[in-house]
Design an enzyme around this catalytic site. Sequence first.
Site, PDB file in Angstrom:
ATOM      1  N   HIS A  52      -6.065  -7.218  12.801  1.00 35.62           N
ATOM      2  CA  HIS A  52      -5.277  -6.246  12.704  1.00 35.62           C
ATOM      3  C   HIS A  52      -4.686  -5.945  13.972  1.00 35.62           C
ATOM      4  O   HIS A  52      -5.295  -5.975  15.030  1.00 35.62           O
ATOM      5  CB  HIS A  52      -5.207  -5.018  12.496  1.00 35.62           C
ATOM      6  CG  HIS A  52      -4.010  -4.495  11.185  1.00 35.62           C
ATOM      7  ND1 HIS A  52      -2.525  -4.927  10.919  1.00 35.62           N
ATOM      8  CD2 HIS A  52      -3.744  -3.149  12.127  1.00 35.62           C
ATOM      9  CE1 HIS A  52      -2.052  -4.127  11.377  1.00 35.62           C
ATOM     10  NE2 HIS A  52      -2.578  -2.985  10.930  1.00 35.62           N
ATOM     11  N   ARG A  60       1.517 -10.649   7.170  1.00 34.70           N
ATOM     12  CA  ARG A  60       1.009  -9.354   5.772  1.00 34.70           C
ATOM     13  C   ARG A  60       2.041  -8.577   6.775  1.00 34.70           C
ATOM     14  O   ARG A  60       1.526  -8.446   7.145  1.00 34.70           O
ATOM     15  CB  ARG A  60      -0.774  -9.011   6.384  1.00 34.70           C
ATOM     16  CG  ARG A  60      -1.951  -9.896   6.276  1.00 34.70           C
ATOM     17  CD  ARG A  60      -3.380  -8.775   5.931  1.00 34.70           C
ATOM     18  NE  ARG A  60      -3.181  -8.303   7.031  1.00 34.70           N
ATOM     19  CZ  ARG A  60      -3.800  -8.736   8.724  1.00 34.70           C
ATOM     20  NH1 ARG A  60      -4.326  -9.531   8.366  1.00 34.70           N
ATOM     21  NH2 ARG A  60      -3.578  -7.542   9.732  1.00 34.70           N
ATOM     22  N   ARG A  87     -10.553   0.247  15.797  1.00 34.81           N
ATOM     23  CA  ARG A  87     -10.420   0.922  13.963  1.00 34.81           C
ATOM     24  C   ARG A  87     -11.119  -0.396  13.190  1.00 34.81           C
ATOM     25  O   ARG A  87     -12.473  -0.210  12.814  1.00 34.81           O
ATOM     26  CB  ARG A  87      -8.902   1.018  13.617  1.00 34.81           C
ATOM     27  CG  ARG A  87      -8.565   1.915  13.192  1.00 34.81           C
ATOM     28  CD  ARG A  87      -7.174   2.345  12.632  1.00 34.81           C
ATOM     29  NE  ARG A  87      -6.402   1.314  11.011  1.00 34.81           N
ATOM     30  CZ  ARG A  87      -5.059   0.821  10.640  1.00 34.81           C
ATOM     31  NH1 ARG A  87      -3.989   1.428  11.073  1.00 34.81           N
ATOM     32  NH2 ARG A  87      -4.774  -0.387  10.040  1.00 34.81           N
ATOM     33  N   ASP A  96      11.569  23.617  -0.140  1.00 35.74           N
ATOM     34  CA  ASP A  96      12.315  23.058  -1.147  1.00 35.74           C
ATOM     35  C   ASP A  96      13.630  23.004  -0.911  1.00 35.74           C
ATOM     36  O   ASP A  96      14.341  22.515  -2.049  1.00 35.74           O
ATOM     37  CB  ASP A  96      12.224  23.865  -2.255  1.00 35.74           C
ATOM     38  CG  ASP A  96      10.783  24.193  -3.065  1.00 35.74           C
ATOM     39  OD1 ASP A  96      10.350  23.173  -3.364  1.00 35.74           O
ATOM     40  OD2 ASP A  96      10.630  25.431  -3.509  1.00 35.74           O
ATOM     41  N   LYS A 118       0.992  -1.328   0.139  1.00 36.32           N
ATOM     42  CA  LYS A 118      -0.322  -0.073  -0.053  1.00 36.32           C
ATOM     43  C   LYS A 118       1.039   1.010   0.066  1.00 36.32           C
ATOM     44  O   LYS A 118       2.069   1.085   0.237  1.00 36.32           O
ATOM     45  CB  LYS A 118      -1.103   0.381   1.328  1.00 36.32           C
ATOM     46  CG  LYS A 118      -0.436  -0.075   2.480  1.00 36.32           C
ATOM     47  CD  LYS A 118      -1.224  -0.036   3.833  1.00 36.32           C
ATOM     48  CE  LYS A 118      -0.349  -0.357   5.063  1.00 36.32           C
ATOM     49  NZ  LYS A 118      -1.150  -0.932   6.385  1.00 36.32           N
ATOM     50  N   TYR A 176      15.342  30.245   6.957  1.00 39.50           N
ATOM     51  CA  TYR A 176      13.610  31.352   7.845  1.00 39.50           C
ATOM     52  C   TYR A 176      13.586  31.568   9.475  1.00 39.50           C
ATOM     53  O   TYR A 176      14.091  30.294   9.541  1.00 39.50           O
ATOM     54  CB  TYR A 176      12.114  30.562   7.429  1.00 39.50           C
ATOM     55  CG  TYR A 176      12.214  30.603   6.171  1.00 39.50           C
ATOM     56  CD1 TYR A 176      12.254  31.992   5.228  1.00 39.50           C
ATOM     57  CD2 TYR A 176      11.600  29.800   5.341  1.00 39.50           C
ATOM     58  CE1 TYR A 176      11.878  31.743   4.103  1.00 39.50           C
ATOM     59  CE2 TYR A 176      10.706  29.818   3.587  1.00 39.50           C
ATOM     60  CZ  TYR A 176      11.032  30.771   3.120  1.00 39.50           C
ATOM     61  OH  TYR A 176      11.026  30.577   1.403  1.00 39.50           O
ATOM     62  N   CYS A 196      12.955  23.773   4.995  1.00 39.04           N
ATOM     63  CA  CYS A 196      12.251  24.300   3.867  1.00 39.04           C
ATOM     64  C   CYS A 196      11.176  23.678   2.788  1.00 39.04           C
ATOM     65  O   CYS A 196      10.965  22.664   2.401  1.00 39.04           O
ATOM     66  CB  CYS A 196      12.528  26.097   2.721  1.00 39.04           C
ATOM     67  SG  CYS A 196      13.325  27.070   4.247  1.00 39.04           S
TER      68      CYS A 196
HETATM   69  C1  LIG Z   1       0.054  -1.743   6.750  1.00 36.59           C
HETATM   70  C2  LIG Z   1      -0.936  -3.125   7.531  1.00 36.59           C
HETATM   71  C3  LIG Z   1      -0.426  -4.489   8.194  1.00 36.59           C
HETATM   72  C4  LIG Z   1       1.293  -3.949   7.380  1.00 36.59           C
HETATM   73  O1  LIG Z   1       1.556  -3.716   8.587  1.00 36.59           O
HETATM   74  P1  LIG Z   1       3.437  -3.169   8.724  1.00 36.59           P
HETATM   75  O2  LIG Z   1       3.087  -2.730  10.148  1.00 36.59           O
HETATM   76  O3  LIG Z   1       3.655  -1.746   8.141  1.00 36.59           O
HETATM   77  O4  LIG Z   1       3.797  -4.845   8.795  1.00 36.59           O
HETATM   78  C5  LIG Z   1      -0.912  -5.278   8.218  1.00 36.59           C
HETATM   79  N1  LIG Z   1      -2.273  -5.441   7.386  1.00 36.59           N
HETATM   80  C6  LIG Z   1      -2.365  -4.318   7.372  1.00 36.59           C
HETATM   81  C7  LIG Z   1      -4.940  -4.483   8.141  1.00 36.59           C
HETATM   82  C8  LIG Z   1      -2.121  -3.341   7.496  1.00 36.59           C
HETATM   83  O5  LIG Z   1      -3.400  -2.023   6.611  1.00 36.59           O
END
Ligand SMILES: *Cc1c(COP(=O)(O)O)cnc(C)c1O
Length: 392
Positions: A179, A235, A147, A330, A49, A281, A328
């Site tokens: 998760h 994952r 979440r 850039d 992602k 700045y 800044c």
């Molecule tokens: C982003 C995400 C992951 C990967 O998590 P990491 O901590 O980067 O390994 C796995 N599952 C879900 C649902 C996520 O949103």
Amino acid sequence: MSEHPVSTTVAPAPPGLPACALVDLDAIRDNVAALNARAGDAEVMAVVKADAYGHGLVPSALAALRGGATWLGVAQLPEALALRAAGVQAPVLSWLHVPGQDFAPALEQGIDLGISTAWALDQVLAAATTTGRTARVHLKVDTGLGRNGAWDADLELLLANLAAAQAAGSVEVVGLFSHFAYADAPQHPTVKAQQERFEGILEQAARAGIRPQVRHLANSAATLTNPSAHYDLVRPGVSVYGLSPVPDLGAPEDFGLREAMRLVARLSSVKDAPAGQGVSYGHVYTTPQATKLGLVPMGYSDGVPRHATNVGPVQVGRQRYAVAGRVCMDQFVLDLGPDTTAQPGDEVVLFGVGAAGEPTAQDWAAAIDTINYEIVTRVGARVPRIHLGGEQ
Ligand SMILES: *Cc1c(COP(=O)(O)O)cnc(C)c1O
């Protein structure tokens, strides 16, 4: 062919670019192979992602597949469709949707959909009707993260609706997943509690007639520290790119990983400055002596955090410096000292693997009180990604 093969992670940046991110695809491949070995019997879904955490979606995904990932994971459907458009055939799961999104292309392209709400199931079923395809879904359950994911009465209803849709042949419930809230603190009591809840929900699903083939719960941290959470599929995301998800517990090399991204800029100018000169700045840095100031053509639009003002670590030659004054949009400035031999065009290394003394993304995260994830993912669209290694 060079006589002494140079690690792609320390290959110099092509000259003439203000800044670039060199992405070592062999590191991504090798990291996934290391995660695969850790995962035992579980398969690996490489999470790609957010443009593969800033590393470039398609080349990173292909490198992950070469390393033994059998699945790819993304948050948003357009990311999944981009993988298909690039010819990626592997199973892809996309899990974050909004009402009104067009799910028909997902079904036509054989993309698996994470489902956590009644409206999403309704709209996916509508797409199944219009396309004549069976939707492949993974039920996303909230086991305590608070979440995304269904729980309680919403979960009960989703299970009933999924069972009915499955009986009607419009969906196949391929997976069930959740998760962790505290995967990076493996001893935290919520880890065990979420796992128990996950098992309870699997039993609840079975009673409703839903027996998913792939149960998945582990992100990078759980993949590396909690084998009991591996189930059928893990994952990992951040670890695919060679960053430690648990920097307090181990550096990348402790887990057999190496950083895939090296972020470099080129000095735009080097000029003499007197003692007592305010820099950038707001003059929040003042030269303590007559010195040379180096101008780096990268700023917050390129992902260099403005919070790195006066603290962001960089390397020029073999010397480490901190950003001098405000970052800044850039550009930012370095106080190279009076005796520097640095010249315009010299490489400024923001982060890399650290093997030649350069800072790492973790060093940047520590310097500005964030996580390594954010450092690599925020690298701006203006910074070209140059992919090295791999089968190009
Ligand atoms: C982003 C995400 C992951 C990967 O998590 P990491 O901590 O980067 O390994 C796995 N599952 C879900 C649902 C996520 O949103």
